[in-house]
Design an enzyme around this catalytic site. Structure first.
Site, PDB file in Angstrom:
ATOM      1  N   GLU A 120       0.863  -1.109   0.086  1.00  0.00           N
ATOM      2  CA  GLU A 120      -0.016   0.065   0.079  1.00  0.00           C
ATOM      3  C   GLU A 120       0.759   1.267  -0.051  1.00  0.00           C
ATOM      4  OE1 GLU A 120      -2.505   0.233   3.179  1.00  0.00           O
ATOM      5  OE2 GLU A 120      -3.570  -2.588   3.592  1.00  0.00           O
ATOM      6  N   LYS A 122       2.491   4.875   1.219  1.00  0.00           N
ATOM      7  CA  LYS A 122       1.913   5.288   2.956  1.00  0.00           C
ATOM      8  C   LYS A 122       1.442   7.072   3.169  1.00  0.00           C
ATOM      9  CE  LYS A 122       5.449   5.229   6.833  1.00  0.00           C
ATOM     10  NZ  LYS A 122       4.900   6.394   7.645  1.00  0.00           N
ATOM     11  N   ASP A 124       0.773  10.109   3.936  1.00  0.00           N
ATOM     12  CA  ASP A 124       1.997  11.503   4.430  1.00  0.00           C
ATOM     13  C   ASP A 124       0.782  12.429   5.468  1.00  0.00           C
ATOM     14  OD1 ASP A 124       3.522  12.374   6.391  1.00  0.00           O
ATOM     15  OD2 ASP A 124       4.546  13.830   4.673  1.00  0.00           O
ATOM     16  N   TYR A 232      -7.394   2.130   6.232  1.00  0.00           N
ATOM     17  CA  TYR A 232      -5.961   0.662   6.075  1.00  0.00           C
ATOM     18  C   TYR A 232      -6.353   0.218   6.786  1.00  0.00           C
ATOM     19  CZ  TYR A 232      -2.572   3.415   9.329  1.00  0.00           C
ATOM     20  OH  TYR A 232      -2.892   4.523  10.237  1.00  0.00           O
ATOM     21  N   LYS A 319      10.777   3.866   3.651  1.00  0.00           N
ATOM     22  CA  LYS A 319      10.045   5.114   3.379  1.00  0.00           C
ATOM     23  C   LYS A 319      11.341   5.861   2.278  1.00  0.00           C
ATOM     24  CE  LYS A 319       9.552   7.878   7.555  1.00  0.00           C
ATOM     25  NZ  LYS A 319       9.044   8.500   7.489  1.00  0.00           N
ATOM     26  N   CYS A 413      11.779  46.010  13.225  1.00  0.00           N
ATOM     27  CA  CYS A 413      11.566  46.267  11.596  1.00  0.00           C
ATOM     28  C   CYS A 413      12.627  46.399  11.253  1.00  0.00           C
ATOM     29  CB  CYS A 413      10.070  47.334  11.898  1.00  0.00           C
ATOM     30  SG  CYS A 413      10.163  46.400   9.425  1.00  0.00           S
ATOM     31  N   CYS A 416      11.020  49.350   8.828  1.00  0.00           N
ATOM     32  CA  CYS A 416      11.118  50.762   9.950  1.00  0.00           C
ATOM     33  C   CYS A 416      11.194  51.168  10.627  1.00  0.00           C
ATOM     34  CB  CYS A 416       9.427  51.249   9.755  1.00  0.00           C
ATOM     35  SG  CYS A 416       8.722  50.529  11.277  1.00  0.00           S
ATOM     36  N   CYS A 431       5.067  44.222  12.747  1.00  0.00           N
ATOM     37  CA  CYS A 431       5.739  45.465  13.537  1.00  0.00           C
ATOM     38  C   CYS A 431       4.943  46.363  13.588  1.00  0.00           C
ATOM     39  CB  CYS A 431       6.489  45.236  11.430  1.00  0.00           C
ATOM     40  SG  CYS A 431       6.590  47.874  11.750  1.00  0.00           S
ATOM     41  N   CYS A 437       4.815  51.569   7.293  1.00  0.00           N
ATOM     42  CA  CYS A 437       6.274  51.206   7.501  1.00  0.00           C
ATOM     43  C   CYS A 437       5.805  50.325   6.019  1.00  0.00           C
ATOM     44  CB  CYS A 437       6.354  49.570   8.505  1.00  0.00           C
ATOM     45  SG  CYS A 437       7.038  47.985   8.185  1.00  0.00           S
TER      46      CYS A 437
HETATM   47  S1  IVH Z   1      -1.068   0.530   8.997  1.00  0.00           S
HETATM   48  C1  IVH Z   1       0.795  -0.464  13.349  1.00  0.00           C
HETATM   49  N1  IVH Z   1      -1.093   1.441   6.244  1.00  0.00           N
HETATM   50  O1  IVH Z   1       2.166   5.443   9.241  1.00  0.00           O
HETATM   51  C2  IVH Z   1       0.365   0.289  12.369  1.00  0.00           C
HETATM   52  N2  IVH Z   1      -0.383   2.570   8.367  1.00  0.00           N
HETATM   53  O2  IVH Z   1       4.350   4.861  11.209  1.00  0.00           O
HETATM   54  C3  IVH Z   1       0.109  -0.455  11.067  1.00  0.00           C
HETATM   55  N3  IVH Z   1       0.451   5.172   7.822  1.00  0.00           N
HETATM   56  O3  IVH Z   1       1.426   5.934  12.362  1.00  0.00           O
HETATM   57  C4  IVH Z   1      -0.031   0.403  10.605  1.00  0.00           C
HETATM   58  N4  IVH Z   1      -0.205   5.109   5.533  1.00  0.00           N
HETATM   59  O4  IVH Z   1      -0.624   5.975  10.103  1.00  0.00           O
HETATM   60  C5  IVH Z   1      -0.620   1.778   7.950  1.00  0.00           C
HETATM   61  N5  IVH Z   1      -1.270   2.548   4.297  1.00  0.00           N
HETATM   62  C6  IVH Z   1      -0.509   1.878   5.531  1.00  0.00           C
HETATM   63  C7  IVH Z   1      -0.597   3.878   6.186  1.00  0.00           C
HETATM   64  C8  IVH Z   1       0.240   3.352   6.785  1.00  0.00           C
HETATM   65  C9  IVH Z   1       0.253   5.649   6.423  1.00  0.00           C
HETATM   66  C10 IVH Z   1       1.068   5.511   8.877  1.00  0.00           C
HETATM   67  C11 IVH Z   1      -0.226   4.735  10.199  1.00  0.00           C
HETATM   68  C12 IVH Z   1       1.181   5.050  11.090  1.00  0.00           C
HETATM   69  C13 IVH Z   1       2.138   5.800  10.659  1.00  0.00           C
HETATM   70  C14 IVH Z   1       3.131   4.177  10.737  1.00  0.00           C
END
Ligand code: IVH
Length: 675
Positions: A120, A122, A124, A232, A319, A413, A416, A431, A437
């Site tokens: 999947e 990840k 952010d 997820y 990552k 500032c 000014c 300021c 200014c």
């Molecule tokens: S599974 C037990 N799936 O990444 C944790 N986490 O570093 C299982 N996150 O806090 C998490 N995308 O919020 C999972 N596809 C994904 C994710 C995901 C983002 C975040 C999650 C967690 C952090 C972990």
């Protein structure tokens, strides 16, 4: 409307609106016009206000927010919210796979034969755990320390792609679904654009902003920010399938939005190509991801593998490296914005990063400088991560020169020299010399002439600079005294451009009041707020004498905005400026088309309309009130003149009106008032 009918109608509208919401936000398929949707929502809001006893806890009206949290209750997670092990290399993913197989075989002969993975993205953002019982959303908790999180249910209810009541009947009776709340790029850009227009400092990082937004006290503010969510994982008894993939697919049927990207690789090559695909592909996504996640698919194997103290043994994340380079910090300059907010900017030795030459990076504020302990001459790492502007993320201390001096934030500032100030609860320094200014003055003029404000053709940033430097304009009112002779003298101006500018200025006198009000640049008064204020008060004279209590009565106006409006109109210089602009012929009144205005019989009178009426709908009554010069307000206060009460009005309203001695009138009595 009687109770029985109201109850049925509230039920119908709740189901219907939630259905439309699902079509629009989850399936991307709109089945109804925005207008019709808004009308139905309005009808439901009104019915719920009149019959609060029938409002559902997960009513679609919760999506517009309105609930104010005093503080967030900390609640223990039913299943601890752990984090994921991180790696940055494919080799480590391979090692993970070897570890998993070994453990499975140790736990059960041939256990690893059943092994398969799911990949999947990840996302952010900010982790969220949402509990549903009997198909109803009952609670949403942030991660907190993993053991207990903050109860942000009211705020999460405003996120449109999260169902409030589930569809169908095949969901478990009690389960938790976890996911990541994030800002889509578009929503983040819109938010920053609006902040810029309101003279507020913009946000740098979508993830931090999502986190801050989830913790806002006013859920109506959260609703405006358009957060979104990817889900997820599922936890609970009686999940429909024995594996993660099928469970995740099942949530679609219950009304959730499915992640777009999910795959089941058959071997490590499949894993490697998923990583490579998304390391590149992420640049085209409409949201930020910071890596990919690999999970063991079968629940039974997940259970066999179990957890370490902080993360599951059945999942790992890869990552992506944020692109970073090192360079030298040559100097720090300080910029002054339209509102006087000071932003420190790092001037760097130019360096190539993610395809562009980076010369500057934002340092945000004084706190950030202290946190990084960044000093002039330092070698620093610059990253382009989730942020829009490059950031300094680290100082390479071993390269620091022995004679380097800690950075002290300026106290006056840079333009000014006025002593800087800090506003309570804000990190920025300001300021305070608003009217003296230069960058603040020029910034205000730029805001004034912008397309969405006075829309003055023929003027731009550079021309403003020139006119200001030549002392032809000192504030926006001077634009209206500019003469042909002054302009034609200037280098940049030819006959044609002078004519165009003068015509643009002349035309701006016809710009309607609501835009003029926005153009004034009152703090927190953006386009929408200006429109609301203008249509409520009609004239600037009514607006500038409004009290705090009056102002907060107006739809969408909170205390922060109200205070800012009041302080603007108490300020000597603003008073003078408004007078000059008025004398120049700008619009400081809404032009009411005489055809809509029927009389001024209700002039200066305020009304709350509630209940159901015989000959008019509530909306028609409200328009009648305005057509006769009256004002509609939202709640019953001591200042209210009339409560126009229909059938089946909520008892609490009547009680409040009686307590405050407000006159309660019927539809017939109202008709008498306007004949
Ligand atoms: S599974 C037990 N799936 O990444 C944790 N986490 O570093 C299982 N996150 O806090 C998490 N995308 O919020 C999972 N596809 C994904 C994710 C995901 C983002 C975040 C999650 C967690 C952090 C972990």
């Amino acid at each position: 409307m009687n109770q029985e009918v109201a109850k049925i109608r509230i039920g119908e509208l709740s189901v219907e609106l939630e259905e439309h919401n699902h079509s629009y936000y989850v399936l991307n398929n709109s089945l109804i016009s925005d207008y019709d949707f808004d009308m139905k929502m309005k009808e439901l809001i009104e019915l719920e206000s009149d019959f609060p006893e029938f409002a559902r806890i997960n009513s679609p009206t919760k999506r517009v927010g309105g609930e104010i949290s005093k503080g967030f209750k900390t609640i223990e997670h039913k299943y601890p919210m752990m984090s994921l092990d991180n790696t940055y290399s494919l080799d480590e993913i391979k090692e993970f796979d070897v570890r998993v197989r070994k453990r499975l075989d140790e736990a059960e002969i041939g256990g690893s034969d059943l092994l398969s993975y799911v990949c999947e993205l990840k996302y952010d953002g900010v982790a969220i755990g949402i509990t549903y019982k009997k198909g109803e959303l009952v609670q949403a908790l942030t991660r907190g320390d993993g053991v207990a999180g903050d109860d942000v249910t009211a705020n999460v209810r405003t996120i449109n792609s999260i169902p409030l009541s589930l569809k169908g009947s095949r969901y478990p009776e009690d389960f938790e679904i976890r996911g990541e709340i994030y800002f889509p790029h578009k929503a983040f850009e819109e938010l920053n654009k609006a902040r810029e227009e309101e003279g507020e400092p913009v946000f740098a990082n979508p993830r931090n902003t999502a986190s801050g937004t989830l913790k806002m006290k006013d859920s109506a503010e959260v609703a405006k920010r358009k957060l979104d969510c990817f889900l997820y994982s599922l936890s609970g008894e009686n999940l429909p399938y024995d594996n993660h993939y099928d469970n995740l697919m099942a949530i679609k049927e219950w009304g959730f939005k499915l992640p777009y990207v999910i795959s089941k690789p058959t071997d490590i090559e499949g894993v490697a190509s998923f990583i490579n695909e998304w390391d590149e592909g992420r640049k085209k996504l409409e949201y930020n991801i910071d890596g990919v996640v690999f999970k063991v698919n079968l629940k039974r194997l997940q259970e066999l593998l179990g957890f370490t103290a902080k993360s599951p043994r059945w999942a790992i994340s890869y990552k992506f490296k944020a692109e970073r380079v090192s360079t030298v910090l040559n100097s720090i300059s300080y910029q002054v914005g339209r509102t006087g907010a000071i932003t420190p900017v790092a001037n760097l030795e130019p360096v190539l990063l993610a395809g562009t030459v980076v010369k500057r990076a934002s340092l945000h504020n004084a706190d950030q400088i202290v946190k990084l302990d960044v000093r002039i001459g330092d070698t620093v790492y610059v990253e382009k991560g989730g942020e829009i502007i490059p950031q300094i993320v680290e100082v390479l201390l071993d390269k620091r020169k022995s004679d380097s001096i800690p950075t002290t934030f300026i106290d006056s500032c840079p333009i000014c020299a006025t002593q800087l100030e800090k506003h309570e609860g804000e990190v920025a320094y300001y300021c305070p010399n608003e009217d003296g200014c230069p960058p603040q003055i020029k910034g205000k003029i730029e805001h004034f002439i912008a397309r969405k404000a006075m829309n003055i053709d023929g003027l731009g940033e550079e021309t403003i600079e020139l006119l200001y430097d030549k002392q032809l304009i000192a504030d926006v009112s001077d634009l209206y005294t500019l003469k042909y002779e002054d302009l034609i003298e200037l280098d940049r101006f030819a006959e044609k451009s002078v004519q165009r500018l003068l015509q643009g200025i002349e035309d701006s006198k016809k710009i309607p009041f609501e835009k003029v009000l926005f153009a004034l640049g009152i703090r927190f008064v953006g386009e929408t707020v200006a429109r609301k204020l203008a249509s409520h008060y009609i004239t600037i004279d009514r607006l500038n004498t409004a009290t705090l209590e009056d102002l907060v009565e107006v739809e969408e106006i909170g205390e922060k905005i109200a205070e800012s409006v009041i302080s603007y109109f108490q300020d000597e210089d603003s008073i003078k400026l408004v007078k000059k602009l008025r004398d120049s012929g700008l619009q400081f009144e809404m032009v009411e088309s005489t055809t809509n205005m029927k009389s001024d019989k209700l002039k200066d009178l305020s009304f709350v309309v509630s209940g159901v009426f015989e000959t008019y709908s509530r909306e028609e009554l409200k328009s009648e009130i305005e057509a006769h010069g009256g004002r509609n307000v939202s709640s019953i206060t001591a200042k209210l003149n009339y409560l126009l009460a229909g059938d089946k009005m909520g008892p609490s309203k009547l009680e409040k009106a009686n307590k405050l001695n407000i006159r309660v009138i019927s539809e017939d009595e109202f008709k008498e008032m306007i004949v």
